[in-house]
Enzyme design. Structure first.
Site, PDB file in Angstrom:
ATOM      1  N   ARG A 173    -102.246  90.705  -4.095  1.00 34.94           N
ATOM      2  CA  ARG A 173    -102.887  89.666  -4.629  1.00 34.94           C
ATOM      3  C   ARG A 173    -103.474  90.151  -6.195  1.00 34.94           C
ATOM      4  NH1 ARG A 173    -107.905  89.166  -0.925  1.00 34.94           N
ATOM      5  NH2 ARG A 173    -108.568  87.448  -2.267  1.00 34.94           N
ATOM      6  N   HIS A 180    -111.139  93.759 -10.070  1.00 34.10           N
ATOM      7  CA  HIS A 180    -111.337  93.697  -8.699  1.00 34.10           C
ATOM      8  C   HIS A 180    -112.814  93.819  -8.495  1.00 34.10           C
ATOM      9  CE1 HIS A 180    -110.989  94.717  -4.445  1.00 34.10           C
ATOM     10  NE2 HIS A 180    -110.083  93.610  -4.472  1.00 34.10           N
ATOM     11  N   GLU A 230    -114.938  83.944  -3.029  1.00 34.33           N
ATOM     12  CA  GLU A 230    -113.943  84.324  -3.607  1.00 34.33           C
ATOM     13  C   GLU A 230    -112.643  83.628  -3.811  1.00 34.33           C
ATOM     14  OE1 GLU A 230    -112.042  88.020  -2.382  1.00 34.33           O
ATOM     15  OE2 GLU A 230    -113.875  88.377  -1.378  1.00 34.33           O
TER      16      GLU A 230
END
Length: 134
Positions: free
Chosen positions: A102, A125, A91
């Site tokens: 982030r 996410h 990732e």
């Protein structure tokens, strides 16, 4: 009962199925089909935000990466991406302008490091993924 909503379309279907068969939609065939559908979309390279394109270029170059966790193994615990052995996916953070952390945007790539022909973009996410195509 804990529920994980995968998107508006899935939410409506989950409520319908949930009303008919109780909470079994979370672990049964419906959940697997709904999750697979989340990874089934595509997004063209030209449709990605510019930060994602820069992240892909960094991946292809082998770095540098702006975040310490970039390049770590992605576990695919949600099983939204095609199944592979542990360590196949990595990732990377896609920076979000004006975010203090982030943010929620990620690129997950499968295969050897620096390879960008099997990458997925998530702007929520890991709740959903779209395969990046040229």
């Amino acid at each position: 009962m804990a529920r994980k909503w995968l998107g508006d379309g899935v939410l409506i279907a989950a409520l319908t199925v949930g009303g008919l068969v109780g909470s079994s939609y979370q672990t049964g065939a419906f959940a697997r089909e709904a999750q697979q559908a989340q990874a089934g979309g595509t997004i063209a390279l030209a449709q990605l935000p510019p930060e994602a394109v820069r992240t892909l270029n960094s991946i292809a170059a082998g770095g540098p990466y702006p975040y310490e966790k970039d390049g770590v193994v992605f576990g695919n615990r949600e099983r939204l991406l095609p199944s592979h052995r542990r360590g196949y996916y990595h990732e990377y953070t896609v920076p979000t302008p004006h975010a203090r952390d982030r943010g929620a945007r990620r690129i997950v790539c499968g295969g050897p490091l620096r390879r960008t022909d099997n990458c997925y973009y998530s702007d929520d996410h890991y709740a959903s993924f779209n395969r990046i195509i040229d």
